[in-house]
Design an enzyme around this catalytic site. Sequence first.
Site, PDB file in Angstrom:
ATOM      1  N   ASP A 168     -17.195 -44.612 -12.050  1.00  0.00           N
ATOM      2  CA  ASP A 168     -17.721 -43.724 -11.006  1.00  0.00           C
ATOM      3  C   ASP A 168     -18.744 -42.682 -11.463  1.00  0.00           C
ATOM      4  O   ASP A 168     -18.510 -41.984 -12.455  1.00  0.00           O
ATOM      5  CB  ASP A 168     -16.581 -42.910 -10.379  1.00  0.00           C
ATOM      6  CG  ASP A 168     -15.351 -43.723 -10.088  1.00  0.00           C
ATOM      7  OD1 ASP A 168     -15.387 -44.945 -10.239  1.00  0.00           O
ATOM      8  OD2 ASP A 168     -14.346 -43.110  -9.700  1.00  0.00           O
ATOM      9  N   GLU A 193     -10.001 -43.609  -2.401  1.00  0.00           N
ATOM     10  CA  GLU A 193     -10.448 -42.913  -3.609  1.00  0.00           C
ATOM     11  C   GLU A 193     -11.790 -42.223  -3.323  1.00  0.00           C
ATOM     12  O   GLU A 193     -12.468 -42.523  -2.348  1.00  0.00           O
ATOM     13  CB  GLU A 193     -10.642 -43.917  -4.763  1.00  0.00           C
ATOM     14  CG  GLU A 193      -9.373 -44.667  -5.127  1.00  0.00           C
ATOM     15  CD  GLU A 193      -9.542 -45.623  -6.313  1.00  0.00           C
ATOM     16  OE1 GLU A 193      -8.637 -45.681  -7.135  1.00  0.00           O
ATOM     17  OE2 GLU A 193     -10.574 -46.305  -6.420  1.00  0.00           O
TER      18      GLU A 193
HETATM   19  C1  FRU Z   1     -12.347 -45.071  -8.723  1.00  0.00           C
HETATM   20  C2  FRU Z   1     -11.298 -44.513  -9.651  1.00  0.00           C
HETATM   21  C3  FRU Z   1     -10.956 -43.099  -9.262  1.00  0.00           C
HETATM   22  C4  FRU Z   1     -10.452 -42.513 -10.541  1.00  0.00           C
HETATM   23  C5  FRU Z   1     -11.349 -43.170 -11.565  1.00  0.00           C
HETATM   24  C6  FRU Z   1     -10.694 -43.410 -12.882  1.00  0.00           C
HETATM   25  O1  FRU Z   1     -13.100 -46.103  -9.242  1.00  0.00           O
HETATM   26  O2  FRU Z   1     -10.158 -45.345  -9.647  1.00  0.00           O
HETATM   27  O3  FRU Z   1     -10.039 -42.998  -8.185  1.00  0.00           O
HETATM   28  O4  FRU Z   1     -10.538 -41.126 -10.580  1.00  0.00           O
HETATM   29  O5  FRU Z   1     -11.759 -44.395 -11.000  1.00  0.00           O
HETATM   30  O6  FRU Z   1     -11.616 -43.829 -13.832  1.00  0.00           O
END
Ligand code: FRU
Length: 475
Positions: A24, A193
């Site tokens: 992300d 998320e």
């Molecule tokens: C989304 C996610 C988020 C989390 C991160 C962990 O892709 O699963 O919810 O904070 O990646 O790397």
Amino acid sequence: FETSNREKFRPAYHFSPVYGWMNDPNGMVYKDGVYHLFYQYNPYGSMWGNMHWGHATSTDLISWEHHGLAIAPDALGTIFSGSCVVDKDNTAGFGAGAIVAFYTSASDRQVQSMAYSLDNGKTFKKYARNPILTSTQRDFRDPKVIWHENTKKWIMVLAVGQEMEIYSSADLKNWTLESKFGEGQGAHGGVWECPDLLELPVEGTELKKWVLICNLNPGGPFGGSATQYFVGTFDGKRFVNESPAMTKWMDWGKDHYATVTWSNAPQGRVIALGWMSNWLYANDVPTRQFRSANTLPRDLTLYTSEGETYVKVSPSPELLKLRGKAEKKRAFKVDRTYDMDNMLSDHAGTYEIEMTVRNKDAKVIGFQLFNSKGEEVEMYYDLAAGKFFMDRTKGGDWTFSKEFPAITAAPVEGGVEMKLRLFVDKSSIEAFGNGGRFAMTNLVFPTEPYNRISFYAKGGSYSVTSFTVYRLGTN
Ligand code: FRU
């Protein structure tokens, strides 16, 4: 890039980490003429794990300077996704103009933490009284903080299971739960998320509406992860979705996830960036020393169609600066098939195509981008179905995951004239149709770049009234 690692699927004009794993985009914030990008980062290898925040900066959203690690794991856990704000009035007391970062500390539980930077993102100091929010919920993460002007308060949106929780605060440190959102709303095929909450103008009106971005995994339209959004109102406490019965997707490809927007962007712009992959196969794609790139930056607005309001996704105007030598082709008509000689005289494989199609009476308007190895990506408008398709099943290497082959489809309003912009990089294609009314982002792994194109018509004919190829990037 400051790297000698030029493995063949490394993008030429998309952001990718010099070495290691990225997921992300996090904490994007604009301050004093500089766009900051942080991102989920594993500096030790090219698969997910050991989450840190990496950092890069840019003055034009196109060329990025890498700054390595910004926030590293500590006793509370590894550093998951989150956001940044500029605290210009020093509400938190760290200093006027501090960049304040919010992230999830992840261990066997997930809690929210903060850190601040007094040197424009070069170094961060963690807040001494972390965590600032805890919960009994297992999935409790990805804090997005915004300033709400009407109530003069900070708002935090958190992804909690398959819901969003909305909190408010006067000082960025103490947070009060105001409401929850999610039950009976949109898609619930997986965990929610990486939220975002923003206000956007409705094109052609004086109106503004609030948009709640909700990334979910799995449960996307083509399997795995994807970005949905809700349009409605927000009064500082509660978000109300104006169309609870509808699911709206921000991008109709299989590789657009964790999309959030820049805080404090100049000129009232809302600029979004996504992670250009899918959790179904992100760890398996055939790159070696690094994994994943971001999407191109995209400006968001709203448009209305048949009484419903949607997000319009346009490639950010800065991308025009990437354009190198243009090859403009003459208009042509397609009755059955049309092979364009010499679409590109080289094999760099990093270009933008801008085209306008004028339909006469065709039922299907299609074309293949292909290479000398027989690998091709087919795209077509099926006007009876009212859809634009991208088929990457024969596009190149897919052997790393049976989830990779895909035909993705976006709804289109079948007009007489259709405009398309395609951004082709070493391992991705992004399509923007009809002035941003649909966006479609897909990874592809051709063993040689696609440098040829061939058109076809079914059930009638059409004309391609303009067709220009621009070389992009420095390759
Ligand atoms: C989304 C996610 C988020 C989390 C991160 C962990 O892709 O699963 O919810 O904070 O990646 O790397």
